[in-house]
Design a protein around this motif. Structure first.
Motif, mmCIF file in Angstrom:
data_model
loop_
_atom_site.group_PDB
_atom_site.id
_atom_site.type_symbol
_atom_site.label_atom_id
_atom_site.label_comp_id
_atom_site.label_asym_id
_atom_site.label_seq_id
_atom_site.Cartn_x
_atom_site.Cartn_y
_atom_site.Cartn_z
ATOM 1 N N SER A 11 0.826 -1.210 0.000
ATOM 2 C CA SER A 11 0.000 0.000 0.000
ATOM 3 C C SER A 11 0.859 1.259 0.000
ATOM 4 O O SER A 11 0.624 2.183 -0.778
ATOM 5 N N VAL A 12 1.859 1.282 0.866
ATOM 6 C CA VAL A 12 2.761 2.447 0.914
ATOM 7 C C VAL A 12 3.505 2.604 -0.411
ATOM 8 O O VAL A 12 3.631 3.709 -0.944
ATOM 9 N N SER A 13 3.966 1.489 -0.952
ATOM 10 C CA SER A 13 4.700 1.534 -2.227
ATOM 11 C C SER A 13 3.819 2.051 -3.362
ATOM 12 O O SER A 13 4.261 2.869 -4.176
ATOM 13 N N LEU A 14 2.585 1.589 -3.422
ATOM 14 C CA LEU A 14 1.665 2.057 -4.467
ATOM 15 C C LEU A 14 1.370 3.545 -4.307
ATOM 16 O O LEU A 14 1.303 4.281 -5.298
ATOM 17 N N PHE A 15 1.179 3.977 -3.078
ATOM 18 C CA PHE A 15 0.915 5.382 -2.816
ATOM 19 C C PHE A 15 2.073 6.259 -3.309
ATOM 20 O O PHE A 15 1.882 7.215 -4.062
ATOM 21 N N VAL A 16 3.276 5.892 -2.922
ATOM 22 C CA VAL A 16 4.465 6.668 -3.312
ATOM 23 C C VAL A 16 4.695 6.591 -4.820
ATOM 24 O O VAL A 16 4.996 7.603 -5.468
ATOM 25 N N LEU A 17 4.540 5.406 -5.386
ATOM 26 C CA LEU A 17 4.746 5.239 -6.820
ATOM 27 C C LEU A 17 3.768 6.082 -7.626
ATOM 28 O O LEU A 17 4.145 6.696 -8.632
ATOM 29 N N ALA A 37 -3.887 2.793 -3.266
ATOM 30 C CA ALA A 37 -3.113 2.095 -2.238
ATOM 31 C C ALA A 37 -4.004 1.287 -1.299
ATOM 32 O O ALA A 37 -3.576 0.288 -0.733
ATOM 33 N N THR A 38 -5.246 1.699 -1.156
ATOM 34 C CA THR A 38 -6.173 0.972 -0.287
ATOM 35 C C THR A 38 -6.875 -0.156 -1.025
ATOM 36 O O THR A 38 -6.945 -1.291 -0.533
ATOM 37 N N LEU A 39 -7.387 0.125 -2.213
ATOM 38 C CA LEU A 39 -8.203 -0.855 -2.925
ATOM 39 C C LEU A 39 -7.410 -1.946 -3.642
ATOM 40 O O LEU A 39 -7.841 -3.099 -3.659
ATOM 41 N N ALA A 40 -6.291 -1.616 -4.241
ATOM 42 C CA ALA A 40 -5.550 -2.610 -5.036
ATOM 43 C C ALA A 40 -5.147 -3.834 -4.204
ATOM 44 O O ALA A 40 -5.420 -4.960 -4.612
ATOM 45 N N PRO A 41 -4.521 -3.667 -3.040
ATOM 46 C CA PRO A 41 -4.171 -4.867 -2.262
ATOM 47 C C PRO A 41 -5.393 -5.667 -1.802
ATOM 48 O O PRO A 41 -5.352 -6.896 -1.766
#
Length: 162
Positions: A11-17, A37-41
């Motif tokens: 989630s953190v990685s997706l948010f930053v990316l 970041a919340t929904l994808a995982p």
């Protein structure tokens, strides 16, 4: 909390990316990054039925270093084989490597390692996961290659995942 964030690092990685790819921290991008970041995982959780349990982190570090050295070494060997192609043709061959590794994550890591190291052109895993068929660009001694492959890659992966 685990339901909302089943993979917090992802989630953190997706948010930053998301923010890095858009080069903007506008309110709209922050909102989209948070939603992604919340929904994808959460949506991807059913696609990954078992979780990896990594044991022995020092073995992981040694394996990464060894793969890096093998990539450099293999690059030099392939370059030498190509440059000396007029004098000696490379002895390419298919090699059947019996596997003791059964963990799906370990097999995935093994497949990534074989695609990264130059000189391995093609590979196939048997349906029962007992044998890896590997095409090697220049093979001198099949038995030595199999022993090197099992000792260098398979055994550390078994220590890490099994």
């Amino acid at each position: 909390m685990k339901r909302l964030f089943p993979a917090p690092l992802l989630s953190v990685s997706l948010f930053v990316l998301w923010l890095l790819l858009n080069l903007s921290i506008s309110p709209g991008n922050l909102l989209l990054a948070a939603v992604l970041a919340t929904l994808a995982p959460v949506l991807m959780t059913p696609l990954r039925p078992q979780h990896a349990h990594v044991r022995r982190p020092l073995v992981v570090a040694r394996l990464i270093g060894r793969v890096g050295l093998d990539v450099l070494h293999s690059n030099l060997l392939v370059a030498r084989s190509v440059l000396m192609a007029g004098r000696r043709s490379p002895r390419s061959a298919f090699v059947h490597i019996p596997l003791a590794l059964r963990d799906a994550h370990g097999l995935a890591a093994l497949s990534m390692i074989t695609t990264v190291v130059p000189g391995t052109v093609w590979s196939e895993l048997a349906l029962d996961r007992s044998v890896l068929l590997l095409h090697v660009f220049d093979l001198e001694d099949e038995a030595a290659f199999i022993e090197h492959f099992k000792h260098t890659y398979e055994r550390p992966l078994m220590e890490i995942f099994e």
